[in-house]
Design a protein around this motif. Sequence first.
Motif, PDB file in Angstrom:
ATOM      1  N   ALA A  88    -115.161  15.306  75.407  1.00 22.59           N
ATOM      2  CA  ALA A  88    -114.549  14.688  76.481  1.00 22.59           C
ATOM      3  C   ALA A  88    -113.377  15.397  77.076  1.00 22.59           C
ATOM      4  O   ALA A  88    -112.983  15.519  77.926  1.00 22.59           O
ATOM      5  CB  ALA A  88    -114.323  13.181  76.352  1.00 22.59           C
ATOM      6  N   GLU A  89    -112.449  15.535  75.856  1.00 19.67           N
ATOM      7  CA  GLU A  89    -111.160  16.216  76.186  1.00 19.67           C
ATOM      8  C   GLU A  89    -110.973  17.767  76.385  1.00 19.67           C
ATOM      9  O   GLU A  89    -110.083  18.309  77.036  1.00 19.67           O
ATOM     10  CB  GLU A  89    -110.255  16.225  74.934  1.00 19.67           C
ATOM     11  N   LEU A  90    -112.210  18.356  76.028  1.00 23.02           N
ATOM     12  CA  LEU A  90    -112.446  20.013  76.050  1.00 23.02           C
ATOM     13  C   LEU A  90    -113.647  20.006  76.845  1.00 23.02           C
ATOM     14  O   LEU A  90    -114.574  20.591  76.224  1.00 23.02           O
ATOM     15  CB  LEU A  90    -112.223  20.642  74.887  1.00 23.02           C
ATOM     16  N   PRO A  91    -113.945  19.701  78.206  1.00 20.41           N
ATOM     17  CA  PRO A  91    -115.163  19.854  78.873  1.00 20.41           C
ATOM     18  C   PRO A  91    -115.491  21.352  79.322  1.00 20.41           C
ATOM     19  O   PRO A  91    -114.406  22.067  79.284  1.00 20.41           O
ATOM     20  CB  PRO A  91    -115.170  19.148  80.235  1.00 20.41           C
ATOM     21  N   TYR A  92    -116.779  21.560  78.835  1.00 19.77           N
ATOM     22  CA  TYR A  92    -116.973  23.212  79.464  1.00 19.77           C
ATOM     23  C   TYR A  92    -116.670  23.288  80.945  1.00 19.77           C
ATOM     24  O   TYR A  92    -116.861  22.400  81.835  1.00 19.77           O
ATOM     25  CB  TYR A  92    -118.515  23.325  79.065  1.00 19.77           C
ATOM     26  N   PRO A  93    -116.545  24.528  81.390  1.00 19.61           N
ATOM     27  CA  PRO A  93    -116.346  25.035  82.806  1.00 19.61           C
ATOM     28  C   PRO A  93    -117.584  24.565  83.527  1.00 19.61           C
ATOM     29  O   PRO A  93    -118.715  24.705  82.945  1.00 19.61           O
ATOM     30  CB  PRO A  93    -115.745  26.164  82.844  1.00 19.61           C
ATOM     31  N   GLU A  94    -117.602  24.707  84.625  1.00 17.91           N
ATOM     32  CA  GLU A  94    -118.745  24.051  85.717  1.00 17.91           C
ATOM     33  C   GLU A  94    -119.361  25.643  85.594  1.00 17.91           C
ATOM     34  O   GLU A  94    -118.625  26.614  86.233  1.00 17.91           O
ATOM     35  CB  GLU A  94    -118.546  23.394  86.766  1.00 17.91           C
ATOM     36  N   GLN A  95    -120.642  25.718  85.386  1.00 14.94           N
ATOM     37  CA  GLN A  95    -121.160  27.226  85.751  1.00 14.94           C
ATOM     38  C   GLN A  95    -121.379  27.362  87.331  1.00 14.94           C
ATOM     39  O   GLN A  95    -121.516  26.509  88.264  1.00 14.94           O
ATOM     40  CB  GLN A  95    -122.574  27.111  85.198  1.00 14.94           C
ATOM     41  N   PRO A  96    -120.890  28.685  87.719  1.00 20.39           N
ATOM     42  CA  PRO A  96    -120.976  29.119  89.153  1.00 20.39           C
ATOM     43  C   PRO A  96    -122.446  29.040  89.821  1.00 20.39           C
ATOM     44  O   PRO A  96    -123.624  29.077  89.133  1.00 20.39           O
ATOM     45  CB  PRO A  96    -120.502  30.476  89.019  1.00 20.39           C
ATOM     46  N   ALA A  97    -122.536  28.859  90.948  1.00 15.74           N
ATOM     47  CA  ALA A  97    -123.859  28.749  91.515  1.00 15.74           C
ATOM     48  C   ALA A  97    -124.400  30.054  91.457  1.00 15.74           C
ATOM     49  O   ALA A  97    -123.971  31.022  91.435  1.00 15.74           O
ATOM     50  CB  ALA A  97    -123.654  28.386  93.211  1.00 15.74           C
ATOM     51  N   ALA A  98    -125.692  30.395  91.535  1.00 10.95           N
ATOM     52  CA  ALA A  98    -126.502  31.582  91.372  1.00 10.95           C
ATOM     53  C   ALA A  98    -126.270  32.201  92.594  1.00 10.95           C
ATOM     54  O   ALA A  98    -126.482  32.055  93.519  1.00 10.95           O
ATOM     55  CB  ALA A  98    -127.954  31.127  90.949  1.00 10.95           C
ATOM     56  N   GLU A 153    -115.566  35.131  84.630  1.00 15.77           N
ATOM     57  CA  GLU A 153    -114.564  34.208  84.366  1.00 15.77           C
ATOM     58  C   GLU A 153    -115.049  32.881  83.828  1.00 15.77           C
ATOM     59  O   GLU A 153    -114.724  32.357  82.719  1.00 15.77           O
ATOM     60  CB  GLU A 153    -113.900  33.784  85.767  1.00 15.77           C
ATOM     61  N   TYR A 154    -116.393  32.393  84.380  1.00 13.21           N
ATOM     62  CA  TYR A 154    -116.944  31.275  83.516  1.00 13.21           C
ATOM     63  C   TYR A 154    -117.250  31.653  82.325  1.00 13.21           C
ATOM     64  O   TYR A 154    -117.007  30.739  81.324  1.00 13.21           O
ATOM     65  CB  TYR A 154    -118.331  31.179  84.356  1.00 13.21           C
ATOM     66  N   GLU A 155    -117.797  32.769  81.889  1.00 12.35           N
ATOM     67  CA  GLU A 155    -118.346  32.934  80.544  1.00 12.35           C
ATOM     68  C   GLU A 155    -116.914  33.095  79.635  1.00 12.35           C
ATOM     69  O   GLU A 155    -117.177  32.637  78.479  1.00 12.35           O
ATOM     70  CB  GLU A 155    -118.985  34.446  80.537  1.00 12.35           C
TER      71      GLU A 155
END
Length: 107
Positions: free
Chosen positions: A97-107, A51-53
């Motif tokens: 700033a308007e299109l931030p990347y999603p937060e990467q899931p914890a490993a 989902e993150y990717e």
Amino acid sequence: MTNYVATLMYLVPNAKLSYTGNDLAYADITWLDDRKQPTKAKCDSVWQQVEYEANFAIIESQRLSRYQSETDGVFFAAMRTGSELTNWITAVEAIKAELPYPEQPAA
């Protein structure tokens, strides 16, 4: 909710499968590939990364489109005139700033 088709394709690139239904439940997938089908548990375990990717790729595409339509002209105008790149940098930072990347899931 895990998208099992997406996770199976992530785990087994170009896998041969078919599915019925709109919810893409694991039970609705028919595995047609010669390679071993990953388990439902394995699919669930990688879903956050899948989902993150996917979300990262969407943001990357949106940013690229905005850069091309909104900031490339500013950059090239500055290059032609020898101006500073302050306006271009400001425009690029606004898009980020308007299109931030999603937060990467914890490993």
